[in-house]
Design a protein around this motif. Structure first.
Motif: not given
Length: 846
Positions: A749-753, A764-774
């Protein structure tokens, strides 16, 4: 309220066209606009601008209000704790149930099957939790989350439930005894001995015998009822003599009878009893020997496989919170006191030690060092990088908790800390004041040391301003206001006969607010230097019970309080604080709930102002002091939102568009307004070659300093990972990007101040990316769920929890590896969060 990105000219055009157009236009929009602006709009411009200004000024933005409250500490009255099916369940006497995976972090169980009532005891057996209470109440649950009321066959108040010899036994008033093998179907047991009006307190089992401890109707007596089978008319009665029994309990290899005096009896067969009081030896924490006398008392205890653990009060510590250990049951060792609690119950569960009682629940990993899971807060302060909350859990027992993110709080209370009532940060250190104590932290709350012990003085609040600490309180003579440069030595500045609820430094002025001790009406004391004080109480057309806070909006001072006639909240403002006739614009709560009295009767509530928003709290005096968050955009018209909690807020920290409230019983509430710091703010995230690419775009940047990038693995515990400087003031589009090179496996999860040069900031709003495991640790399907079970696929045995959109836990269970189906038909439609270990996903139930 989201920002409007139309220019004023376009906005005027749209409004004016709707006013003057009578038919579908044939001109192009631009031609129409120019024609209207030349011929029709000019006479209406001033009126439209005035209308817009009125609308903008009076439209109140509704905030997002969230609460993050664990099990309360302080005046919480925990009636017991049990463990089963990989979860701890604790109950509060007031009718609340809490669950925990580790016995330390607790969350309230919200379920329609939990009725209003008084809960007195809990037990686990045969795969089932059983809770009993007053009026014959019995509840059962397999997972501690979903509860069902059962028919007990009695309206008597029930006092204790235990799972003994493959059956549940419940005791109650008037020799009430119920039995069940499954917790669902209950049968009545006829005692047939003793006195029918005796109060059954507790049931235990040992040496082939069930034993019940009891008192008579006047609350005294040392009565023992026993049976080998537990069946009707199999019970015998024994009176052990003059006194009052606390409990009869089988511990390790014998029965113990603990009396309200210091006396203790033991027996191996529950028939022949030996008074062991004179044989008890007592080792004290200072390595000397004490005397087991009438100043000591045991309430209950248990055996952990190595030692006996007894809980009660001691002469050495002059009260409760005393823990005694023994290897033989006779050689008592008093342990160093770490938590004050009146120990109505104790338990050793799944390798963890617990005491439950009037002040809540405390736990220990070793049976020696106990701690409360949460704080009971009277005041809060922030250093800019941390938060500190101080308060008390009981008389002579204070608490200090600190947090870096306002989500996770850690106890930092020194040993033998007196109660604390106020805390402030002066830019270099925290300073907290309380009952005959002043403590400080110079390392951002990591450690605390006592620097003063003001004789016979209790400071109930503290402020910092004009290069000095200023505290309010009272001593053996009366009320006082005192000041100090460091907090180590104090000089009295005022002894006006008032009772103060809050002291505050606002816009270069000190204010002490409360009520006077003569007429018991509201009073406001004022000082510019903290040394010379004057009474500036306003002249108002209504009687004030007390004033309890003040905030400054850049133009006017707003004072909050409660009216004497009904304890209802009000606010009043002035730009000239020294003129008692200048206080106007009485503010009240619009449309309060029918029959409510929203305000307080003893200084309840705290307030703050930031970025055009007024935020605070009140309590409903007419309905069990339930908590309401109140907010306003003008300090006159206030809106109240019920929290369905009973915390009394002790302080508010304003951080841009976010307000953080902290109060009693672990009351943590966050009030957030729309947080777009610059116009046309766009923020996106994408996974590129195993890295998180963050991109944002702004327009019309003004006064922006930088953007701080924050990362979280769970959506609430945030860590600063870097910052990007602003490109400067601009009315054009600006593009920014940042690459997080090492995202974690799973959801990131990421956000900006967005920080402004003047110190203001927004999120800012919260955004996200998913790093998948094997290997996917958690797979769920279908999603959305429509009239079907939810399939959960796990790679290993994991505790799976489901939370609703408010953060309330609705499901928790240890699931084995493989695919299992969960019945979610009982959940309402909406968005839920499912967590398995460190993996978090969202599901939608339609």
């Amino acid at each position: 309220m989201k920002p409007i990105f139309l220019s004023l000219e376009n906005l005027l055009y749209k409004i004016t066209f709707s006013i003057v157009s009578k038919k579908q236009p044939v001109l192009t929009p631009i031609a129409i606009k120019n024609n209207l602006l030349r011929q029709c709009v000019k006479p209406l411009l001033l009126a439209v601008i005035l209308l817009l200004s009125i609308c903008v000024a009076t439209q109140a933005q509704a905030p997002v209000i969230t609460k993050n409250m664990g099990i309360p500490s302080g005046n919480a009255n925990c009636s017991g704790v049990a463990y089963g099916n990989s979860v701890y369940i604790a109950i509060l006497n007031g009718g609340y149930i809490y669950q925990s995976a580790d016995g330390e972090s607790w969350s309230k169980v919200v379920d329609a099957g939990i009725p209003a009532g008084t809960f007195t005891s809990i037990s686990f057996g045969a795969g089932t939790f059983v809770v009993v209470g007053q009026g014959g109440l019995i509840l059962t649950s397999a997972n501690g989350l979903n509860w069902t009321s059962r028919t007990s066959g009695t309206t008597q108040n029930l006092t204790n439930v235990q799972f003994l010899q493959s059956a549940f036994y419940v005791t109650g008033m008037n020799t009430t005894l119920r039995r069940s093998t499954d917790g669902i179907t209950w049968s009545s047991i006829t005692i047939g001995a003793g006195t029918a009006t005796d109060m059954f307190l507790y049931i235990t089992y040992g040496s082939g015998t069930l034993v019940i401890s009891a008192r008579n109707t006047s609350g005294s007596g040392i009565y023992v009822y026993k049976s080998a089978t537990g069946l009707s008319n199999s019970w015998t009665f024994q009176d052990l003599g003059f006194g009052t029994v606390n409990r009869v309990q089988y511990i390790n290899d014998r029965f113990f009878v603990f009396l309200s005096s210091h006396e203790i009896f033991t027996s191996t067969n529950a028939s022949t009893w030996t008074n062991i009081t004179a044989s008890i030896t007592l080792s004290l924490p200072n390595a000397t020997m004490g005397v087991w006398n009438s100043s000591n008392q045991i309430f209950n205890g248990f055996y952990d496989g190595t030692k006996y653990h007894f809980f009660g009060s001691s002469q050495y510590y002059s009260g409760y919170g005393s823990v005694f250990t023994a290897t033989t049951g006779l050689n008592f060792s008093l342990q160093t006191k770490t938590a004050y609690i009146v120990p109505q119950g104790s338990a050793y569960l799944n390798g963890k030690y617990f005491q439950t009682g009037n002040e809540g629940i405390v736990s220990s990993p070793d049976g020696i060092t106990y701690k409360y899971p949460t704080g009971n807060y009277m005041s809060v302060a922030s250093s800019g990088t941390s938060y500190a909350g101080v308060g008390l859990v009981a008389s002579n027992t204070g608490n200090i908790f600190t947090s870096a993110d306002y989500v996770t709080w850690t106890a930092k209370t020194p040993a033998n800390q007196q109660e604390l009532y106020g805390v402030v940060h002066n830019g270099s250190k925290y300073l907290a004041v309380g009952f005959t104590t002043v403590v400080e932290s110079t390392d951002d709350g990591a450690s605390w040391n006592q620097i003063a012990t003001p004789a016979a003085t209790t400071y109930t609040g503290v402020a910092w301003g004009n290069s000095k600490f200023v505290a309010m309180g009272y001593d053996g003579v009366g009320a006082k206001i005192a000041y100090s440069a460091t907090g180590a030595t104090w000089t009295t500045a005022s002894t006006a006969d008032n009772y103060y609820f809050r002291i505050k430094y606002v816009n270069g002025n000190f204010f002490a607010m409360g009520s006077d001790n003569i007429s018991y009406h509201g009073v406001i004391m004022h000082s510019t230097d903290g040394i010379t004080w004057s009474d500036i109480t306003p002249t108002l057309p209504y009687v004030v019970s007390y004033f309890n806070d003040v905030i400054f909006d850049g133009t006017k001072y707003h004072f909050m309080g409660a009216e004497a006639s009904n304890y209802n909240f009000f606010s009043v403002s002035t730009a000239t604080i020294t003129n008692p006739n200048s206080f106007t614009n009485k503010g009240t709560i619009t449309s309060p709930p029918g029959g409510s009295q929203l305000g307080g009767d003893w200084g309840q509530g705290a307030f703050a102002y930031s970025n055009g928003h007024f935020v605070g709290s009140v309590n409903d005096v007419a309905d069990g002091y339930k908590t309401y968050v109140v907010y306003s955009n003008d300090g006159v018209s206030w809106t109240a939102t019920a929290m369905n909690e009973t915390t009394s807020i002790g302080g508010v920290i304003a951080e841009g568009n976010v307000f953080r409230l902290l109060g009693s019983g672990d009351g943590k509430i966050t009030v957030s307004y729309s947080v777009l710091g610059v116009h046309n703010f766009e923020f996106e995230a994408a996974l590129v070659n195993g890295q998180s690419l963050l991109q944002w775009q702004t327009a019309d940047e003004q006064n922006t300093k930088n953007f701080v990038i924050q990362h979280s693995s769970n959506g609430h515990g945030w860590i600063d990972i870097d910052s990007v400087r602003s490109m400067g003031n601009s009315s054009s589009v600006k593009n920014y990007s940042y690459t997080h090179s090492k995202p974690e496996k799973g959801i990131n999860y990421y956000r900006l101040i967005q920080n402004d040069i003047d110190g203001a900031f927004t999120y800012s709003k919260i955004v996200s990316v998913t790093l998948k495991s094997a290997i996917k640790p958690l797979s769920i399907y279908p999603n959305p769920v429509v009239n079907a079970p939810l399939n959960v696929q796990l790679q290993q045995t994991t505790l799976v929890s489901i939370y609703n959109s408010t953060g309330a836990l609705v499901f928790s269970k240890q699931l084995t590896a493989g695919t299992q189906q969960l019945d979610v038909s009982g959940l309402t439609k909406g968005t839920y969060t499912i967590k398995a270990g460190e993996t978090v996903k969202q599901i939608i139930i339609q």
